[in-house]
Scaffold this active site. Structure first.
Site, PDB file in Angstrom:
ATOM      1  N   CYS A 157       0.815  -1.226   0.000  1.00 57.84           N
ATOM      2  CA  CYS A 157       0.000   0.000   0.000  1.00 57.84           C
ATOM      3  C   CYS A 157       0.845   1.271   0.000  1.00 57.84           C
ATOM      4  O   CYS A 157       0.364   2.343  -0.357  1.00 57.84           O
ATOM      5  CB  CYS A 157      -0.940   0.004   1.203  1.00 57.84           C
ATOM      6  SG  CYS A 157      -0.147  -0.434   2.751  1.00 57.84           S
ATOM      7  N   HIS A 159      -1.941   6.843   3.776  1.00 55.16           N
ATOM      8  CA  HIS A 159      -0.476   6.889   3.862  1.00 55.16           C
ATOM      9  C   HIS A 159       0.023   8.144   3.135  1.00 55.16           C
ATOM     10  O   HIS A 159      -0.479   8.492   2.058  1.00 55.16           O
ATOM     11  CB  HIS A 159       0.149   5.675   3.180  1.00 55.16           C
ATOM     12  CG  HIS A 159      -0.004   4.381   3.932  1.00 55.16           C
ATOM     13  ND1 HIS A 159      -0.580   4.280   5.176  1.00 55.16           N
ATOM     14  CD2 HIS A 159       0.385   3.117   3.595  1.00 55.16           C
ATOM     15  CE1 HIS A 159      -0.552   3.012   5.577  1.00 55.16           C
ATOM     16  NE2 HIS A 159       0.020   2.285   4.633  1.00 55.16           N
TER      17      HIS A 159
HETATM   18  N1  LIG Z   1      -4.370  -2.816   5.623  1.00 59.27           N
HETATM   19  C1  LIG Z   1      -3.808  -2.332   4.522  1.00 59.27           C
HETATM   20  O1  LIG Z   1      -3.702  -1.104   4.310  1.00 59.27           O
HETATM   21  C2  LIG Z   1      -3.283  -3.271   3.486  1.00 59.27           C
HETATM   22  C3  LIG Z   1      -2.804  -2.758   2.286  1.00 59.27           C
HETATM   23  C4  LIG Z   1      -2.271  -3.618   1.309  1.00 59.27           C
HETATM   24  C5  LIG Z   1      -2.277  -4.975   1.542  1.00 59.27           C
HETATM   25  N2  LIG Z   1      -2.757  -5.454   2.727  1.00 59.27           N
HETATM   26  C6  LIG Z   1      -2.743  -6.894   2.930  1.00 59.27           C
HETATM   27  O2  LIG Z   1      -4.102  -7.326   2.966  1.00 59.27           O
HETATM   28  C7  LIG Z   1      -4.229  -8.444   3.842  1.00 59.27           C
HETATM   29  C8  LIG Z   1      -5.307  -8.156   4.887  1.00 59.27           C
HETATM   30  O3  LIG Z   1      -4.921  -7.036   5.650  1.00 59.27           O
HETATM   31  P1  LIG Z   1      -5.919  -6.356   6.688  1.00 59.27           P
HETATM   32  O4  LIG Z   1      -5.308  -5.047   7.013  1.00 59.27           O
HETATM   33  O5  LIG Z   1      -7.313  -6.411   6.196  1.00 59.27           O
HETATM   34  O6  LIG Z   1      -5.764  -7.329   7.947  1.00 59.27           O
HETATM   35  P2  LIG Z   1      -6.807  -7.597   9.161  1.00 59.27           P
HETATM   36  O7  LIG Z   1      -7.691  -6.419   9.367  1.00 59.27           O
HETATM   37  O8  LIG Z   1      -5.981  -8.053  10.282  1.00 59.27           O
HETATM   38  O9  LIG Z   1      -7.702  -8.797   8.608  1.00 59.27           O
HETATM   39  C9  LIG Z   1      -7.151 -10.075   8.363  1.00 59.27           C
HETATM   40  C10 LIG Z   1      -8.225 -10.981   7.796  1.00 59.27           C
HETATM   41  O10 LIG Z   1      -7.614 -12.245   7.504  1.00 59.27           O
HETATM   42  C11 LIG Z   1      -8.354 -13.270   8.152  1.00 59.27           C
HETATM   43  N3  LIG Z   1      -7.469 -14.384   8.500  1.00 59.27           N
HETATM   44  C12 LIG Z   1      -6.445 -14.414   9.390  1.00 59.27           C
HETATM   45  N4  LIG Z   1      -5.895 -15.653   9.445  1.00 59.27           N
HETATM   46  C13 LIG Z   1      -6.595 -16.413   8.563  1.00 59.27           C
HETATM   47  C14 LIG Z   1      -6.551 -17.775   8.170  1.00 59.27           C
HETATM   48  N5  LIG Z   1      -5.629 -18.627   8.689  1.00 59.27           N
HETATM   49  N6  LIG Z   1      -7.436 -18.235   7.254  1.00 59.27           N
HETATM   50  C15 LIG Z   1      -8.356 -17.389   6.705  1.00 59.27           C
HETATM   51  N7  LIG Z   1      -8.470 -16.084   7.040  1.00 59.27           N
HETATM   52  C16 LIG Z   1      -7.586 -15.605   7.952  1.00 59.27           C
HETATM   53  C17 LIG Z   1      -8.920 -12.595   9.382  1.00 59.27           C
HETATM   54  O11 LIG Z   1     -10.001 -13.362   9.912  1.00 59.27           O
HETATM   55  P3  LIG Z   1     -10.435 -13.247  11.477  1.00 59.27           P
HETATM   56  O12 LIG Z   1     -11.340 -12.039  11.527  1.00 59.27           O
HETATM   57  O13 LIG Z   1     -11.112 -14.527  11.729  1.00 59.27           O
HETATM   58  O14 LIG Z   1      -9.167 -13.068  12.250  1.00 59.27           O
HETATM   59  C18 LIG Z   1      -9.359 -11.274   8.770  1.00 59.27           C
HETATM   60  O15 LIG Z   1     -10.555 -11.452   8.030  1.00 59.27           O
HETATM   61  C19 LIG Z   1      -2.823  -8.699   4.419  1.00 59.27           C
HETATM   62  O16 LIG Z   1      -2.185  -9.655   3.628  1.00 59.27           O
HETATM   63  C20 LIG Z   1      -2.133  -7.352   4.243  1.00 59.27           C
HETATM   64  O17 LIG Z   1      -0.740  -7.461   4.141  1.00 59.27           O
HETATM   65  C21 LIG Z   1      -3.263  -4.640   3.695  1.00 59.27           C
END
Ligand SMILES: NC(=O)c1ccc[n+]([C@@H]2O[C@H](COP(=O)([O-])OP(=O)(O)OC[C@H]3O[C@@H](n4cnc5c(N)ncnc54)[C@H](OP(=O)(O)O)[C@@H]3O)[C@@H](O)[C@H]2O)c1
Length: 340
Positions: free
Chosen positions: A128, A244
């Site tokens: 991001c 960001h």
């Molecule tokens: N946040 C950003 O700005 C951003 C930007 C670019 C890329 N990303 C990427 O996008 C992804 C998600 O980020 P996020 O910020 O949305 O994280 P988050 O808010 O922590 O959400 C993580 C999600 O993944 C699920 N999860 C965790 N372990 C899992 C498993 N073993 N099997 C299936 N689902 C699982 C969680 O489910 P539960 O609710 O059950 O825990 C939740 O739905 C990451 O790979 C991150 O690097 C994020």
């Protein structure tokens, strides 16, 4: 019209929630939705007025889908991604696991849409943080050849997911009640973040660079097909909920005028350029549920005649993740690649 079954792995997370809202808002042709979470807790999501219970992902359920968005963890993308794509399902991955894999296109639709030619059904979206630099500077790079890029980043807590946002909110609420920032047990960020900043996003390598700093450099080289690009970055976490910001120093091979640079930035797809001196973007103003990259404060740097400075802001959850993925899905749809 055949209905498209769409899976969202990580539907209960920060990016997952935004992704579902965008699919709904953009009227993406979802015939059936399969939302997945970790299975470790009960989670429900809403889509088009209907409540769905999330479940843990399994290959058989994922294979029902024509398109799967991976917005969960590196490990989950690694476990299912390639197998699923090999079975014919289009996969759009926001994790970092496959971004540097030479067989996986790393795509920002405004910058390198050629990666969506269908040779790989597994497509990754970038970190991001680099979106702001890649989108705002692609035209400048093509015309004047950027050789060196230095970045200082100011990264919102939502970039670290739901738990980091909750940490900031809990610290602020404690401060309002008790007048001090607590050191909460089990916090996900390396330090308290309320009224604080720290130069650490991810873990450190042997050279002392953080994983975020390494991702920024390597992913930008891949997206611009510029293996010789020199990138130096300090990634900083700031107490901003969303959006960001980047301070950029870019040195080119060819000479330019500020006017010609401004013209290229303003003409870049997906960019809103703010040439006015005090009219710069901020995360609160321009980084919350916005689709573009906002750029301003273009000026000469004081260190080299071919170096300029720029300030860029973008929504890490939209252009940095969910919107970039939905844009990719829309391009695949328009190109007739999703079979609907
Ligand atoms: N946040 C950003 O700005 C951003 C930007 C670019 C890329 N990303 C990427 O996008 C992804 C998600 O980020 P996020 O910020 O949305 O994280 P988050 O808010 O922590 O959400 C993580 C999600 O993944 C699920 N999860 C965790 N372990 C899992 C498993 N073993 N099997 C299936 N689902 C699982 C969680 O489910 P539960 O609710 O059950 O825990 C939740 O739905 C990451 O790979 C991150 O690097 C994020």
């Amino acid at each position: 019209m055949p209905a498209l079954t769409v899976g969202v792995v990580g539907a209960s997370g920060m990016v997952g929630g935004e992704l579902l809202a965008l699919l709904e808002k953009r009227r993406f042709p979802v015939g059936k939705l399969l939302p997945f979470n970790s299975g470790r807790r009960e989670s429900f999501v809403r889509f088009r007025g209907k409540r769905y219970r999330c479940s843990a992902p399994a290959l058989t359920a994922l294979k029902e889908c024509g398109l799967v968005f991976f917005v969960s963890t590196d490990e989950v993308s690694a476990r299912f991604g390639k197998k699923l794509a090999a079975a014919g399902t289009w996969c759009i991955d926001d994790s970092s696991h496959f971004r540097l894999d030479p067989s996986v296109p790393l795509v920002i639709p405004e910058v390198n849409p050629g990666g969506l030619d269908g040779r790989s059904r597994f497509v990754a979206g970038p970190n991001c943080t680099i979106t702001g630099a890649a989108v705002s500077l692609t035209r400048v790079h093509r015309r004047f050849g950027i050789k060196e890029l230095r970045l200082a980043t100011y990264q919102a807590v939502s970039g670290a997911g739901k738990s980091a946002m909750e940490q900031l909110r809990a610290e602020l609420s404690h401060w309002l009640k008790k007048g001090r920032v607590p050191d909460l047990p089990g916090r996900g960020l390396p330090h308290p973040i309320a009224f604080n900043v720290f130069p650490q996003v991810g873990g450190f390598d042997a050279e002392g660079n953080s994983s975020e700093e390494n991702k920024v450099a390597a992913e930008l080289r891949k997206i611009w097909s510029a293996p010789g690009l020199r990138v130096s970055c300090t990634a900083v976490r700031v107490p901003v909920l969303r959006g960001h910001s980047l301070a950029i120093w870019a040195r080119t091979g060819k000479p330019w005028t500020l006017k010609s640079l401004g013209r290229e930035i303003a003409a870049a797809e997906g960019v809103e350029f703010r040439p006015g001196r005090g009219d710069y973007p901020t995360p609160l103003g321009e980084g919350d549920r916005t689709f573009k990259v906002y750029a301003g404060r273009l000026r000469r740097s004081g260190t080299h005649p071919r170096e300029f400075q720029l300030w860029a802001v973008s929504d890490n959850l939209y252009k940095g993740a969910a919107w970039n993925s939905v844009q990719i899905a829309e391009k695949l749809l328009t190109a007739g690649k999703l079979g609907v």
